[in-house]
Design an enzyme around this catalytic site. Structure first.
Site, PDB file in Angstrom:
ATOM      1  N   TRP A 175       1.101  -1.022   0.043  1.00 18.17           N
ATOM      2  CA  TRP A 175      -0.163  -0.189  -0.323  1.00 18.17           C
ATOM      3  C   TRP A 175       1.048   1.287   0.300  1.00 18.17           C
ATOM      4  O   TRP A 175       1.256   1.173   1.249  1.00 18.17           O
ATOM      5  CB  TRP A 175      -0.607  -0.232   1.182  1.00 18.17           C
ATOM      6  CG  TRP A 175      -1.867   1.010   1.229  1.00 18.17           C
ATOM      7  CD1 TRP A 175      -3.300   1.718   0.332  1.00 18.17           C
ATOM      8  CD2 TRP A 175      -2.078   1.570   2.509  1.00 18.17           C
ATOM      9  NE1 TRP A 175      -3.897   2.161   1.146  1.00 18.17           N
ATOM     10  CE2 TRP A 175      -2.884   2.784   2.636  1.00 18.17           C
ATOM     11  CE3 TRP A 175      -1.666   1.703   3.409  1.00 18.17           C
ATOM     12  CZ2 TRP A 175      -3.446   4.104   3.213  1.00 18.17           C
ATOM     13  CZ3 TRP A 175      -2.219   2.515   5.098  1.00 18.17           C
ATOM     14  CH2 TRP A 175      -3.157   3.899   4.606  1.00 18.17           C
ATOM     15  N   ASP A 216      -0.088  -4.901   9.683  1.00 24.08           N
ATOM     16  CA  ASP A 216      -1.200  -3.933   9.319  1.00 24.08           C
ATOM     17  C   ASP A 216      -2.441  -5.135   9.255  1.00 24.08           C
ATOM     18  O   ASP A 216      -2.153  -6.286   8.062  1.00 24.08           O
ATOM     19  CB  ASP A 216      -0.917  -3.113   8.467  1.00 24.08           C
ATOM     20  CG  ASP A 216      -2.070  -2.235   8.138  1.00 24.08           C
ATOM     21  OD1 ASP A 216      -2.878  -2.097   8.467  1.00 24.08           O
ATOM     22  OD2 ASP A 216      -1.696  -1.832   6.605  1.00 24.08           O
ATOM     23  N   LYS A 218     -13.450  -1.469   6.833  1.00 26.17           N
ATOM     24  CA  LYS A 218     -13.547  -2.150   5.900  1.00 26.17           C
ATOM     25  C   LYS A 218     -14.391  -3.013   6.330  1.00 26.17           C
ATOM     26  O   LYS A 218     -15.633  -2.408   6.389  1.00 26.17           O
ATOM     27  CB  LYS A 218     -12.625  -2.759   5.347  1.00 26.17           C
ATOM     28  CG  LYS A 218     -11.333  -2.115   5.156  1.00 26.17           C
ATOM     29  CD  LYS A 218     -11.191  -1.444   3.152  1.00 26.17           C
ATOM     30  CE  LYS A 218      -9.522  -0.231   3.943  1.00 26.17           C
ATOM     31  NZ  LYS A 218      -9.761   0.154   3.018  1.00 26.17           N
TER      32      LYS A 218
HETATM   33  N1  KET Z   1      -3.819  -0.503   5.857  1.00 27.06           N
HETATM   34  C1  KET Z   1      -3.631  -1.079   4.792  1.00 27.06           C
HETATM   35  C2  KET Z   1      -3.402  -2.353   4.142  1.00 27.06           C
HETATM   36  C3  KET Z   1      -5.116  -0.569   3.494  1.00 27.06           C
HETATM   37  O1  KET Z   1      -5.409  -0.509   2.271  1.00 27.06           O
HETATM   38  C4  KET Z   1      -5.615   0.777   4.318  1.00 27.06           C
HETATM   39  C5  KET Z   1      -6.765   1.465   2.910  1.00 27.06           C
HETATM   40  C6  KET Z   1      -5.368   1.178   4.993  1.00 27.06           C
HETATM   41  C7  KET Z   1      -4.336   0.247   6.118  1.00 27.06           C
HETATM   42  C8  KET Z   1      -5.604   2.510   5.611  1.00 27.06           C
HETATM   43  O2  KET Z   1      -7.323   2.253   6.327  1.00 27.06           O
HETATM   44  P1  KET Z   1      -7.942   3.584   7.599  1.00 27.06           P
HETATM   45  O3  KET Z   1      -8.649   2.711   8.358  1.00 27.06           O
HETATM   46  O4  KET Z   1      -9.010   3.652   6.417  1.00 27.06           O
HETATM   47  O5  KET Z   1      -6.516   4.254   7.499  1.00 27.06           O
HETATM   48  N2  KET Z   1      -6.943   0.758   1.724  1.00 27.06           N
HETATM   49  C9  KET Z   1      -7.943   1.700   0.622  1.00 27.06           C
HETATM   50  C10 KET Z   1      -7.997   3.080   0.983  1.00 27.06           C
HETATM   51  C11 KET Z   1      -7.014   4.202   1.373  1.00 27.06           C
HETATM   52  O6  KET Z   1      -6.078   3.956   0.574  1.00 27.06           O
HETATM   53  O7  KET Z   1      -6.957   4.937   2.584  1.00 27.06           O
HETATM   54  C12 KET Z   1      -7.056   1.812  -0.629  1.00 27.06           C
HETATM   55  O8  KET Z   1      -5.882   0.565   0.021  1.00 27.06           O
HETATM   56  O9  KET Z   1      -7.749   1.960  -1.730  1.00 27.06           O
END
Ligand code: KET
Length: 401
Positions: free
Chosen positions: A130, A211, A246
């Protein structure tokens, strides 16, 4: 004063998602950001969440600041979900958990902690990962490198190369790992590989940082946390970031947590104090609403059951969409690039499309993927799957310079 400020090049995921919103085409399809949409293309409010919110509205409460470390009931519920109800480490008080602003906030608090207490450590992330992993750790002042992970040719995991590279890292290096549903590739370690890797990290005195943004989207809530439970079983200290963006469909409520597995309850208390200090100096304390929802759902048996059922049906829908796009792409996509639509796990498929092909999908057809070729299969539905498959077929049939 600000003449020297350079333009922000934008974020490979969030900026694209914002561009999608501005695209006037009616038949546009957003397979870019990692968000689950239902079969109508809507962002669901889960039944358990709706019910918890209704209960909360019926009992109006004042809105004081939360403690810096977050809502106690939430932190406890997080530990139980992530480490297991019966986790001995949890019972022994060896896990320090703070509520954070989503999974991103957990990574940032962890990064600040590492910068302060392991200033000589570099952070190693999978190739690819990511994008924001690199951004977060670098902006916290750490150096980020990569270890081998994805095999472009087979669409699988380069486990031996990964293990060899990690075995060679200096002691106290931080190794960022995805618990399940690897983003962007959808390729995970199996349980035996996790056990072996964690053994190596223990022997080499490395610091794992796991993560888990997709718990429940792979093999199930407990199975997806295997790597974390294995860390505890092998007695390896480390970091765990988790997110409810998610699996609760609570993206904008910013619900996450950072947990640090420590050697003793006494160390865990000091670590918790320093995590709390990192929260205070970043944003003081976390927001209340989402944490209350999650805590209520996870600790109320009927709500928890409703949540688990709905999450399971979301996963089944993603599986159906994998089958649907696979069937429609057959014949239009080389066989070597086809199997991954069925094999890769979680919200994403790493299609193998080039950045130029992704650009053409967007420009010619209004079909949005990340430029790495990552497709969010959780955003496919009965109506857009045909459009997406036809667009991919068209783009692949053309030659690119
Ligand atoms: N870790 C990973 C691996 C991940 O894909 C995301 C979010 C996050 C952490 C962040 O989660 P949050 O709870 O929203 O802070 N991924 C999606 C959204 C983004 O890029 O922010 C994505 O990969 O599309």
């Amino acid at each position: 004063m600000f003449e020297h400020i350079d333009a922000y090049p934008g974020d490979p995921i969030l900026t694209l998602n914002e561009d999608f919103a501005k695209d006037p085409r009616e038949d546009k399809v957003n397979l870019s950001i990692g968000i689950y949409f239902d079969d109508e293309g809507r962002l669901p409010v889960m039944r358990a969440v709706r019910e918890a919110e209704a209960q909360m509205l019926a009992e109006p409460a004042a809105k004081p600041y939360l403690p810096m470390s977050g809502l106690a009931a939430y932190r406890d519920a997080v530990q139980s979900l992530v480490f297991g109800e019966a986790s001995a480490a949890r019972a022994e008080g060896r896990i320090a958990t703070v509520q954070t602003l989503g999974g991103s906030g957990a990574l940032k608090i962890g990064a600040d902690f590492i910068k302060r207490y392991f200033p000589g450590s570099h952070v190693w992330v999978s190739d690819p990962t990511w994008d924001n992993h690199r951004f977060i750790f670098e902006r916290a002042g750490l150096t980020v490198g990569t270890y081998p992970y994805y095999d472009d040719e087979t669409g699988g995991l380069r486990f031996d190369a990964m293990l060899a590279a990690i075995r060679d890292l200096p002691a106290k290096s931080v190794v960022l790992l995805h618990a399940c549903c690897h983003n962007p590739t959808g390729v995970d370690l199996n349980d035996a590989q996790w056990a072996e890797l964690i053994g190596v990290m223990k022997a080499r005195d490395l610091l794992p940082f796991i993560d888990m943004a997709y718990q429940g989207f792979g093999a199930g809530l407990d199975a997806d946390a295997f790597a974390i439970r294995e860390l505890v079983r092998q007695n390896v200290p480390g970091f765990v970031a988790n997110s409810f963006s998610k699996n609760f469909s609570l993206y904008g409520e910013r619900c996450g947590a950072l947990s640090v597995i420590c050697e003793s309850a006494e160390t865990a208390a000091r670590v918790l104090g320093q995590l709390t200090g990192a929260v205070r100096s970043n944003y003081s304390n976390p927001p209340t609403h989402g944490a209350k929802i999650v805590a209520r759902v996870l600790t109320t048996p009927a709500l928890r059951e409703a949540w688990q059922d709905e999450l399971a049906s979301m996963c089944k829908r993603i599986e159906r969409m994998r089958v649907a796009i696979h069937a429609r792409l057959r014949g239009n996509v080389p066989d070597a690039m086809l199997a991954r639509y069925l094999e890769q796990r979680g919200m994403f498929t790493y299609t193998g499309l080039s950045a130029e092909q992704v650009d053409a999908l967007r420009e010619r057809h209004g079909v949005y993927l990340i430029r790495s070729g990552r497709m969010c299969v959780a955003a496919l539905n009965g109506r857009n799957v045909e459009t997406a498959a036809e667009a991919i077929g068209d783009v692949l049939s053309r030659a690119f310079a």
